[in-house]
Design a protein around this motif. Structure first.
Motif, PDB file in Angstrom:
ATOM      1  N   ARG A  53      31.480   1.065 -35.409  1.00 26.09           N
ATOM      2  CA  ARG A  53      32.477   1.266 -34.349  1.00 26.09           C
ATOM      3  C   ARG A  53      33.631   0.274 -34.464  1.00 26.09           C
ATOM      4  NH1 ARG A  53      29.698   5.201 -34.667  1.00 26.09           N
ATOM      5  NH2 ARG A  53      28.431   6.099 -32.981  1.00 26.09           N
ATOM      6  N   THR A  56      38.464   2.669 -37.378  1.00 30.92           N
ATOM      7  CA  THR A  56      38.880   4.007 -36.973  1.00 30.92           C
ATOM      8  C   THR A  56      39.867   4.571 -37.998  1.00 30.92           C
ATOM      9  OG1 THR A  56      40.670   3.109 -35.594  1.00 30.92           O
ATOM     10  CG2 THR A  56      38.561   3.546 -34.510  1.00 30.92           C
ATOM     11  N   SER A  69      37.506   6.482 -29.571  1.00 34.11           N
ATOM     12  CA  SER A  69      36.788   5.348 -29.002  1.00 34.11           C
ATOM     13  C   SER A  69      35.345   5.760 -28.758  1.00 34.11           C
ATOM     14  CB  SER A  69      37.440   4.889 -27.694  1.00 34.11           C
ATOM     15  OG  SER A  69      37.330   5.888 -26.700  1.00 34.11           O
TER      16      SER A  69
END
Length: 122
Positions: A53, A56, A69
């Motif tokens: 995470r 991106t 997100s």
């Protein structure tokens, strides 16, 4: 299983937030990608968030307008879509992949959601 939601009809310049809720797979160990498919066109990669995470990725056509997100507590990944254009009209799918390398390739993904329709009117 993956459940995509949040699609709808919006005017050009508007915003939508798509949600991809993941269950039954190792959601917190998978990269999550968003793809879209317009009528008569191939499914294309839109965005991806890495396993950690921390990274991106975006296609050139949405960079600067879309943001991805995650909420790990909810096992949900979001695609925030701003300044929508008629050419963004498509069915949007989310999918899981073991890694985020070459995230834009469909064959890297193993589980797919059912898709949610986004329609942008001019």
């Amino acid at each position: 299983q993956l459940q995509a939601s949040g699609g709808g009809l919006v005017q050009a310049g508007g915003s939508l937030r798509l949600a991809c809720t993941v269950s039954g797979v190792t959601a917190d160990q998978s990269a999550i990608g968003w793809f879209r498919q317009a009528p008569g066109k191939e499914r294309e990669g839109v965005s991806c968030i890495s396993n950690t995470r921390h990274h991106t990725y975006y296609s050139a056509s949405v960079k600067g307008r879309f943001a991805i997100s995650s909420d790990n507590a909810k096992n949900t990944v979001y695609l925030h879509m701003n300044n929508l254009k008629p050419e963004d009209t498509a069915v949007y799918y989310c999918a899981t992949a073991p890694f985020d390398a070459t995230w834009f390739l469909r064959n890297k993904y193993d589980y797919w959601g059912q898709g949610t329709q986004v329609t942008v009117s001019s």
